[in-house]
Write a protein that holds these residues in place. Structure first.
Motif, mmCIF file in Angstrom:
data_model
loop_
_atom_site.group_PDB
_atom_site.id
_atom_site.type_symbol
_atom_site.label_atom_id
_atom_site.label_comp_id
_atom_site.label_asym_id
_atom_site.label_seq_id
_atom_site.Cartn_x
_atom_site.Cartn_y
_atom_site.Cartn_z
ATOM 1 N N GLY A 1 0.823 -1.198 0.000
ATOM 2 C CA GLY A 1 0.000 0.000 0.000
ATOM 3 C C GLY A 1 0.857 1.247 0.000
ATOM 4 N N PRO A 2 0.229 2.421 -0.109
ATOM 5 C CA PRO A 2 0.957 3.680 -0.167
ATOM 6 C C PRO A 2 1.925 3.856 0.999
ATOM 7 C CG PRO A 2 -1.356 4.044 -0.660
ATOM 8 C CD PRO A 2 -1.223 2.610 -0.228
ATOM 9 N N GLY A 3 3.159 4.273 0.676
ATOM 10 C CA GLY A 3 4.163 4.497 1.710
ATOM 11 C C GLY A 3 5.143 3.350 1.862
ATOM 12 N N ASP A 4 4.839 2.180 1.288
ATOM 13 C CA ASP A 4 5.755 1.047 1.381
ATOM 14 C C ASP A 4 6.963 1.268 0.462
ATOM 15 O OD1 ASP A 4 4.168 -0.353 3.153
ATOM 16 O OD2 ASP A 4 3.163 -1.512 1.604
ATOM 17 N N LYS A 5 8.126 0.875 0.947
ATOM 18 C CA LYS A 5 9.342 0.923 0.128
ATOM 19 C C LYS A 5 9.745 -0.516 -0.167
ATOM 20 C CE LYS A 5 14.083 2.754 0.246
ATOM 21 N NZ LYS A 5 15.084 3.401 1.126
ATOM 22 N N VAL A 6 9.889 -0.846 -1.441
ATOM 23 C CA VAL A 6 10.122 -2.227 -1.868
ATOM 24 C C VAL A 6 11.413 -2.325 -2.661
ATOM 25 C CG1 VAL A 6 9.136 -4.199 -3.126
ATOM 26 C CG2 VAL A 6 7.614 -2.553 -2.020
ATOM 27 N N ARG A 7 12.223 -3.338 -2.318
ATOM 28 C CA ARG A 7 13.417 -3.618 -3.131
ATOM 29 C C ARG A 7 13.016 -4.640 -4.194
ATOM 30 N NH1 ARG A 7 17.488 -5.707 0.357
ATOM 31 N NH2 ARG A 7 18.439 -3.657 0.558
ATOM 32 N N GLY B 1 0.875 7.353 -3.255
ATOM 33 C CA GLY B 1 -0.420 7.483 -2.581
ATOM 34 C C GLY B 1 -1.578 6.911 -3.374
ATOM 35 N N THR B 2 -1.411 6.800 -4.684
ATOM 36 C CA THR B 2 -2.453 6.249 -5.562
ATOM 37 C C THR B 2 -2.406 4.722 -5.620
ATOM 38 O OG1 THR B 2 -0.916 6.505 -7.401
ATOM 39 C CG2 THR B 2 -2.507 8.287 -7.039
ATOM 40 N N LEU C 1 11.102 -3.239 2.289
ATOM 41 C CA LEU C 1 12.180 -2.688 3.121
ATOM 42 C C LEU C 1 11.621 -1.828 4.247
ATOM 43 C CD1 LEU C 1 14.774 -1.567 0.412
ATOM 44 C CD2 LEU C 1 14.799 -3.645 1.784
ATOM 45 N N THR C 2 10.657 -0.983 3.908
ATOM 46 C CA THR C 2 10.043 -0.103 4.892
ATOM 47 C C THR C 2 8.532 -0.181 4.747
ATOM 48 O OG1 THR C 2 11.912 1.408 4.591
ATOM 49 C CG2 THR C 2 10.030 2.252 5.814
ATOM 50 N N PHE C 3 7.855 -0.557 5.837
ATOM 51 C CA PHE C 3 6.398 -0.628 5.831
ATOM 52 C C PHE C 3 5.812 0.771 6.029
ATOM 53 C CE2 PHE C 3 7.890 -4.741 7.382
ATOM 54 C CZ PHE C 3 7.142 -5.625 6.620
ATOM 55 N N ARG C 4 4.583 0.954 5.576
ATOM 56 C CA ARG C 4 3.917 2.241 5.819
ATOM 57 C C ARG C 4 3.731 2.418 7.325
ATOM 58 N NH1 ARG C 4 0.782 -1.196 3.041
ATOM 59 N NH2 ARG C 4 -1.116 -2.014 3.965
ATOM 60 N N PRO C 5 3.654 3.651 7.797
ATOM 61 C CA PRO C 5 3.618 3.903 9.240
ATOM 62 C C PRO C 5 2.267 3.556 9.869
ATOM 63 C CG PRO C 5 3.364 5.949 8.037
ATOM 64 C CD PRO C 5 3.621 4.891 7.015
ATOM 65 N N PHE C 6 2.241 3.544 11.197
ATOM 66 C CA PHE C 6 0.977 3.438 11.925
ATOM 67 C C PHE C 6 0.745 4.773 12.631
ATOM 68 C CE2 PHE C 6 4.075 2.338 15.165
ATOM 69 C CZ PHE C 6 3.571 2.913 16.317
ATOM 70 N N TYR C 7 -0.492 4.993 13.041
ATOM 71 C CA TYR C 7 -0.882 6.256 13.678
ATOM 72 C C TYR C 7 -1.455 5.944 15.054
ATOM 73 C CZ TYR C 7 -0.719 7.226 8.709
ATOM 74 O OH TYR C 7 -0.319 7.294 7.400
ATOM 75 N N ILE C 8 -1.103 6.760 16.039
ATOM 76 C CA ILE C 8 -1.639 6.548 17.386
ATOM 77 C C ILE C 8 -2.089 7.887 17.952
ATOM 78 C CG2 ILE C 8 0.677 6.631 18.442
ATOM 79 C CD1 ILE C 8 -0.449 4.472 20.457
ATOM 80 N N LEU C 9 -3.273 7.896 18.537
ATOM 81 C CA LEU C 9 -3.818 9.128 19.101
ATOM 82 C C LEU C 9 -4.583 8.822 20.380
ATOM 83 C CD1 LEU C 9 -7.092 9.099 17.962
ATOM 84 C CD2 LEU C 9 -5.825 9.468 15.875
ATOM 85 N N GLY C 10 -5.061 9.866 21.023
ATOM 86 C CA GLY C 10 -5.780 9.684 22.288
ATOM 87 C C GLY C 10 -4.862 9.846 23.486
ATOM 88 N N GLU C 11 -5.082 9.021 24.487
ATOM 89 C CA GLU C 11 -4.404 9.173 25.780
ATOM 90 C C GLU C 11 -3.020 8.516 25.815
ATOM 91 O OE1 GLU C 11 -5.413 11.218 28.095
ATOM 92 O OE2 GLU C 11 -7.170 11.698 26.904
ATOM 93 N N VAL C 12 -2.135 9.020 24.935
ATOM 94 C CA VAL C 12 -0.717 8.654 24.982
ATOM 95 C C VAL C 12 0.080 9.954 25.064
ATOM 96 C CG1 VAL C 12 -0.891 6.435 23.786
ATOM 97 C CG2 VAL C 12 -0.604 8.526 22.445
ATOM 98 N N ILE D 1 2.691 0.711 -12.482
ATOM 99 C CA ILE D 1 1.949 -0.528 -12.296
ATOM 100 C C ILE D 1 1.151 -0.416 -10.997
ATOM 101 C CG2 ILE D 1 4.009 -1.587 -11.256
ATOM 102 C CD1 ILE D 1 3.016 -4.301 -12.192
ATOM 103 N N LYS D 2 -0.086 -0.872 -11.021
ATOM 104 C CA LYS D 2 -0.965 -0.801 -9.843
ATOM 105 C C LYS D 2 -0.591 -1.935 -8.896
ATOM 106 C CE LYS D 2 -4.797 0.583 -7.650
ATOM 107 N NZ LYS D 2 -4.860 1.867 -6.964
ATOM 108 N N VAL D 3 -0.029 -1.597 -7.728
ATOM 109 C CA VAL D 3 0.428 -2.624 -6.787
ATOM 110 C C VAL D 3 -0.330 -2.584 -5.462
ATOM 111 C CG1 VAL D 3 2.725 -2.661 -7.801
ATOM 112 C CG2 VAL D 3 2.295 -1.219 -5.818
ATOM 113 N N GLY D 4 -1.055 -1.501 -5.205
ATOM 114 C CA GLY D 4 -1.813 -1.400 -3.953
ATOM 115 C C GLY D 4 -2.808 -2.547 -3.819
ATOM 116 N N GLY D 5 -2.745 -3.254 -2.684
ATOM 117 C CA GLY D 5 -3.649 -4.384 -2.448
ATOM 118 C C GLY D 5 -3.083 -5.727 -2.881
ATOM 119 N N MET D 6 -1.898 -5.736 -3.503
ATOM 120 C CA MET D 6 -1.253 -6.999 -3.907
ATOM 121 C C MET D 6 -0.398 -7.542 -2.766
ATOM 122 S SD MET D 6 0.358 -6.511 -7.694
ATOM 123 C CE MET D 6 -0.629 -6.328 -9.161
#
Length: 198
Positions: free
Chosen positions: A52-58, A75-76, A120-131, A87-92
């Motif tokens: 998905g968007p943000g992934d870095k692939v070798r 992002g697309t 190589l690098t996965f897309r990030p995660f998001y954290i919010l609220g009481e942290v 090439i459309k790779v999102g979701g593969m």
């Protein structure tokens, strides 16, 4: 009499050692038969991981250095590769991606291309609220909610440490669940830690 006493003590000690060895080996055998190893969630996650968007692939095309390299998923959900173009790779899965690249290269470019790919690098995660430090953080394989909270500086004093809300990447809404040490986070997830009621 003294010689006999020493001999009987030595035999008693030998019998005790043999008994302990037999007991221990029986215990080990029982443990191996009675308990199945727990499945490793991180391995299953890596196998089923969807790009998905943000992934870095070798990408490695064997024998073709100019076609190999490190590429980002835009992002697309598209990735731009030499010769092939976008090439459309999102979701593969990674396996589907390798096959798609091989098929594109076969189509008029290379006779028998062999392609391998790894994230190589996965897309990030998001954290919010009481942290302490809500925000965006890099994902690491096998990440749990507790690891994510620790990355964000830990819980605030108001945090509800029993419940977590997770919006999975691509889902429209978040899901409420029990906050367990084994609760896994996937790349692109949004984690929300709620406030406890006194």
């Amino acid at each position: 009499m003294i010689g006999f006493s020493k001999l009987s003590r030595a035999l008693a000690m030998l019998a005790a050692v043999v008994f302990m060895m037999v007991s221990t080996s029986n215990g080990v055998a029982h443990a191996q038969v009675g308990s199945e190893p727990a499945p490793v969630a991180g391995v299953a996650q890596a196998v089923d991981y969807l790009l998905g968007p943000g992934d870095k692939v070798r990408v490695t095309v064997y024998g073709e250095e100019s076609l190999s390299g490190e590429f980002f998923v835009a992002g697309t959900g598209l990735m731009s590769l030499p010769l092939i173009g976008e090439i459309k790779v999102g979701g593969m899965t990674v396996g589907q991606f390798q096959t798609a690249v091989q098929d594109k290269l076969k189509d008029g470019y290379l006779k028998d291309p062999r392609v391998s790919a790894e994230v190589l690098t996965f897309r990030p995660f998001y954290i919010l609220g009481e942290v302490e430090k809500p925000g965006t953080y890099p994902y690491t394989s096998g990440l749990t909610v507790l690891n994510a909270v620790a990355t964000a500086g830990g819980f605030t004093y108001r945090a509800d440490k029993k419940i977590v809300y997770i919006k999975r990447n691509g889902d429209a809404s978040e899901v409420k669940g029990e906050l367990k040490p084994s609760t896994l986070v996937s790349p692109g997830d949004t984690i929300r830690i709620g406030e406890r009621f006194f």
